[in-house]
Structures are given as C-alpha cells and as structure tokens.
Design a protein around this motif. Structure first.
Motif, short mmCIF file in Angstrom:
data_model
loop_
_atom_site.label_atom_id
_atom_site.label_comp_id
_atom_site.label_asym_id
_atom_site.label_seq_id
_atom_site.Cartn_x
_atom_site.Cartn_y
_atom_site.Cartn_z
N ASN A 51 -3.38 -16.77 11.58
CA ASN A 51 -3.74 -16.59 10.15
C ASN A 51 -4.37 -15.13 10.02
O ASN A 51 -4.27 -14.36 10.87
CB ASN A 51 -4.88 -17.60 9.60
CG ASN A 51 -6.24 -17.33 10.23
OD1 ASN A 51 -6.75 -16.34 10.59
ND2 ASN A 51 -6.82 -18.51 10.43
N ASP A 52 -4.57 -14.99 8.95
CA ASP A 52 -4.95 -13.59 8.31
C ASP A 52 -6.16 -12.80 9.06
O ASP A 52 -6.38 -11.90 9.33
CB ASP A 52 -4.72 -13.36 6.99
CG ASP A 52 -3.45 -12.89 6.20
OD1 ASP A 52 -2.72 -12.97 6.88
OD2 ASP A 52 -3.41 -13.12 5.05
N ASP A 77 -6.35 -12.53 12.14
CA ASP A 77 -5.84 -11.88 13.17
C ASP A 77 -5.47 -10.41 12.72
O ASP A 77 -5.38 -9.63 14.02
CB ASP A 77 -4.65 -12.53 13.76
CG ASP A 77 -4.77 -14.03 14.28
OD1 ASP A 77 -5.91 -14.22 15.03
OD2 ASP A 77 -4.11 -14.83 14.06
N ALA A 78 -5.47 -10.33 11.79
CA ALA A 78 -5.12 -8.74 11.09
C ALA A 78 -6.33 -8.01 10.89
O ALA A 78 -6.35 -7.02 10.28
CB ALA A 78 -4.14 -8.91 9.93
N CYS A 99 -8.24 -12.31 2.83
CA CYS A 99 -7.87 -11.55 1.47
C CYS A 99 -8.80 -11.94 0.38
O CYS A 99 -9.07 -10.85 -0.36
CB CYS A 99 -6.22 -11.89 1.36
SG CYS A 99 -4.94 -11.07 2.38
N THR A 136 -4.72 -4.62 9.03
CA THR A 136 -3.31 -4.48 9.45
C THR A 136 -2.35 -5.55 8.76
O THR A 136 -2.94 -6.49 8.31
CB THR A 136 -3.27 -4.65 11.25
OG1 THR A 136 -3.32 -5.68 11.44
CG2 THR A 136 -4.01 -3.61 11.83
N GLY A 137 -1.19 -5.40 9.26
CA GLY A 137 0.02 -6.38 8.79
C GLY A 137 -0.18 -6.59 7.35
O GLY A 137 -0.31 -5.72 6.36
N GLU A 138 0.08 -8.03 6.92
CA GLU A 138 -0.01 -8.38 5.72
C GLU A 138 -1.10 -8.37 4.87
O GLU A 138 -1.19 -8.14 3.57
CB GLU A 138 0.38 -9.89 5.34
CG GLU A 138 1.92 -10.14 6.20
CD GLU A 138 2.03 -11.38 5.87
OE1 GLU A 138 1.46 -12.37 5.34
OE2 GLU A 138 3.53 -11.92 6.17
N THR A 176 -3.16 -5.50 4.97
CA THR A 176 -3.06 -4.32 4.20
C THR A 176 -2.24 -4.07 3.36
O THR A 176 -2.40 -3.63 2.30
CB THR A 176 -2.45 -2.99 5.31
OG1 THR A 176 -3.14 -3.30 6.75
CG2 THR A 176 -2.62 -2.03 5.05
N GLU A 177 -1.11 -4.89 3.14
CA GLU A 177 -0.03 -5.03 1.94
C GLU A 177 -0.84 -5.67 0.78
O GLU A 177 -0.68 -5.25 -0.24
CB GLU A 177 1.21 -5.62 2.38
CG GLU A 177 2.21 -5.60 1.18
CD GLU A 177 2.67 -4.56 0.90
OE1 GLU A 177 3.41 -4.57 -0.32
OE2 GLU A 177 2.33 -3.60 1.61
#
Length: 361
Positions: free
Chosen positions: A24-25, A27-28, A241, A329-331, A333-334
């Motif tokens: 899941n997020d 990890d980012a 997020c 990182t990853g999604e 960051t987006e």
C-alpha cells in the motif's frame, strides 16, 4: 440477519489478511536514515494525548465487530488483549444492538473485560441523540466513534442509499454526546475538506480510515449474488495520502487507520501527522488464526519495535516523529503534486523544523 452479516464481515476480513501484508502507499513513505540521530532508549516516551486523554501508546485496537455470539467472543478476546497491553479499543458498529437488544452482551463485554481502559462506542451517522447516549452508557464509553461508510453501504445489498442528512445529524450527535466524538472512515479516506468540515462541527478527532487495509467494498461485493461491484474496489484515498492532505490542519486531532501492517507503518503514520494509529484487520487475523495469547504477544512486540524504530530515528516522543525526514515516492508524490503539497519539503524537515510542513502539534 444482522448477526449473520457481522459473521460474514469477520470471515471475509480475515480472508483478506491471510495472504500476508499487501502493498500500500505506506511503502512509498521512506525515512531518511541519519546514522548519528539515535537516542538512548531510556529517554523514550510512547505516551500521546488523544481526544483529551493521555494514552500509554499511540496505538489502538480499532472498532471491528459485535452483534452475534461469535463476534461477542471476538470482542471479549480483543478487550482482554487491550487490557493486558494498555491499548485503547473501539467497538464495532453497535447498530445491531438497537435492532436486537439481546446482543447487548456482545458489546458490553468490551467494558467488562477492560474495566479501566479507554473504550470507544461506535455508531453510524444516522444515530439519534437518544441512541448515542444509550450506546455510550452500554459500554461506559470514553469516546464515541461515528463511522462514515457511504461506499460500503452502496455496495452492501441491504445497505442505506440516503446520505444527504449526515452533516446535520453529525452536528446533532456532537451536541448530544457527553464524550468526545471521533469520526472515522471505514477504508475510503477523509479528504482535507471533510476534515475541516468535521472540525467546524466540533468533532474532536478525525480518523482518516484510508484505503490500504480491510476493503469493505470487496467484502460487500463478495456478499452480492452477482459480485458486480468489483470496479469500485479501488475507490478512495490511501491513509498516507489522507495524512498528507491534512498537513497543517489545526483544531482537531488526526488518527490514522487503514493499512497499518507493522510498527514501521505506525511510525510512518505518526511522522505524517497522526496522533495515534488504529489497527483492526491485522490483529483480527492474528486472533482468529493464532489465538489470544499470540495476539497479546504480537501487540507487545509492536510496541517494543515501534519504540526501537523511534530510538534509531532520534524521536523521543511520537510528536518528535513529525520532525524526521521523509522521502515520498511513487503515486504518493503524484498525489502531492496534484493536491499542491510540497513533497520535497518532507525530505528536509530536520534541517528546518519550523518550516513547511509545520509540526501539527
């Protein structure tokens, strides 16, 4: 019928967690390691202030179940585990009690087995002031969780389809409740705008309850004869997020549940601004598959390991984690880019602790 649904929920939730921790997020979200940042473990203090109370640790057993003989047994064991480890605990939705008062003991056991702990009642946003008071009295609750679950209800074959009155009802619940009100999502996340709206209603705590843990859209879809709602299983914002979206929100405590798989995820959530982290699915699977003694040992290990992570990071308290450097990182960051959040600022927090993002405490 309600008791059968509660048993179904437990069975499907446990099945989701039996295959190990899914990505899941969180990890980012990566801590920057500073090799000379560590502190002495003797200086560590895990206590946190939450909903106006001092908790022994920034971890709680989130609301799961109740409403049938089997779920009453689960609540008994969860309450024993909470009492043994000093964690706060939440009830599952107590709506079943108002439909069938004979199931009261499946909820009352939370207080009976945990007479001195912090216990949270749990109702939906349709609760009347009278039901609020009865639910709180039934388990002598220290706080009231109100769960928002519109997505789950839409997928649930017998679910509600009317949500327009929820804001007005929440305002009435806050006025009626003699204890702090915690509003939580059930796995689809709370946006910044929602959290600000809850704060203005007088809600004490927003539990972002983001995507990444137990997926109630999937659970309800599995209960549908046609299983025709699979397209909605990815709905919502992740817990990581949601916490980023709530950066700098003041006047309301933020809790993090949804996808907390390990003590590292606890540390990540606290570093992103949560006052406390809630775990449901991971603890439920441990209890059902391995028993009460293993659950107690698991919680004790989590608390020990969270403290060890904080010691390495140089965070003497949970609040100190908000000054640790993070690489997003990853999604994630987006998400930050699209929501106007300075993701790079999180990588430099230890250098300028008073700059963006500001410590929410």
């Amino acid at each position: 019928m309600i008791g059968n649904r509660k048993d179904d929920h437990v069975r499907h939730a446990v099945d989701q967690h039996r295959n190990g921790a899914a990505a899941n997020d969180f990890d980012a979200v990566v801590f920057v390691h500073h090799a000379l940042a560590g502190i002495d473990s003797a200086d560590l203090d895990l206590t946190t202030e939450f909903a106006g109370k001092h908790w022994r640790a920034p971890l709680f057993v989130n609301g799961m179940t109740g409403g049938s003989p089997r779920t009453g047994e689960i609540n008994r064991d969860l309450a024993i585990a909470a009492a043994e480890t000093g964690l706060a605990i939440g009830s599952g939705s107590m709506s079943a009690y108002f439909a069938d008062p004979s199931v009261a003991d499946s909820f009352r056991v939370l207080r009976q087995e945990n007479p001195h702990g912090f216990v949270m009642a749990n109702l939906n946003a349709n609760a009347t002031p009278e039901k609020v008071r009865r639910a709180i009295d039934l388990i002598e609750a220290d706080a009231l969780q109100i769960h928002l679950n519109a997505v789950q209800e839409i997928v649930m074959p017998e679910g509600d389809r009317s949500f327009g009155a929820w804001p007005r009802q929440l305002e009435a619940i806050v006025v009626a409740s003699p204890v702090p009100v915690i509003v939580k999502e059930v796995g689809f996340g709370l946006s910044r705008a929602t959290i600000l709206r809850l704060r203005d209603m007088g809600v004490a705590v927003a539990d972002v309850g983001g995507r990444g843990g137990t997926n109630f859209a999937r659970i309800e879809n599995n209960r549908r004869a046609a299983a025709d709602f699979s397209f909605i299983e990815g709905w919502g914002q992740s817990t990581a997020c949601c916490l980023l979206d709530a950066t700098d929100v003041t006047g309301i405590d933020i809790a993090a549940s949804g996808g907390i798989r390990s003590p590292l995820d606890c540390a990540r959530a606290l570093a992103l601004g949560a006052r406390a982290t809630g775990v449901a699915g991971r603890f439920l699977e441990t209890l059902v598959d391995e028993g009460l003694d293993t659950l107690i040992a698991t919680i004790q290990t989590w608390l020990q390991q969270l403290g060890q992570i904080m010691t390495v990071l140089g965070a003497a308290t949970p609040a100190d984690l908000t000054r640790c450097d993070l690489l997003l990182t990853g999604e994630v960051t987006e998400f930050c880019r699209l929501r106007g959040i300075d993701a790079a600022g999180y990588a430099r927090r230890s250098q300028s602790p008073n700059s963006y993002p500001r410590d929410p405490r």
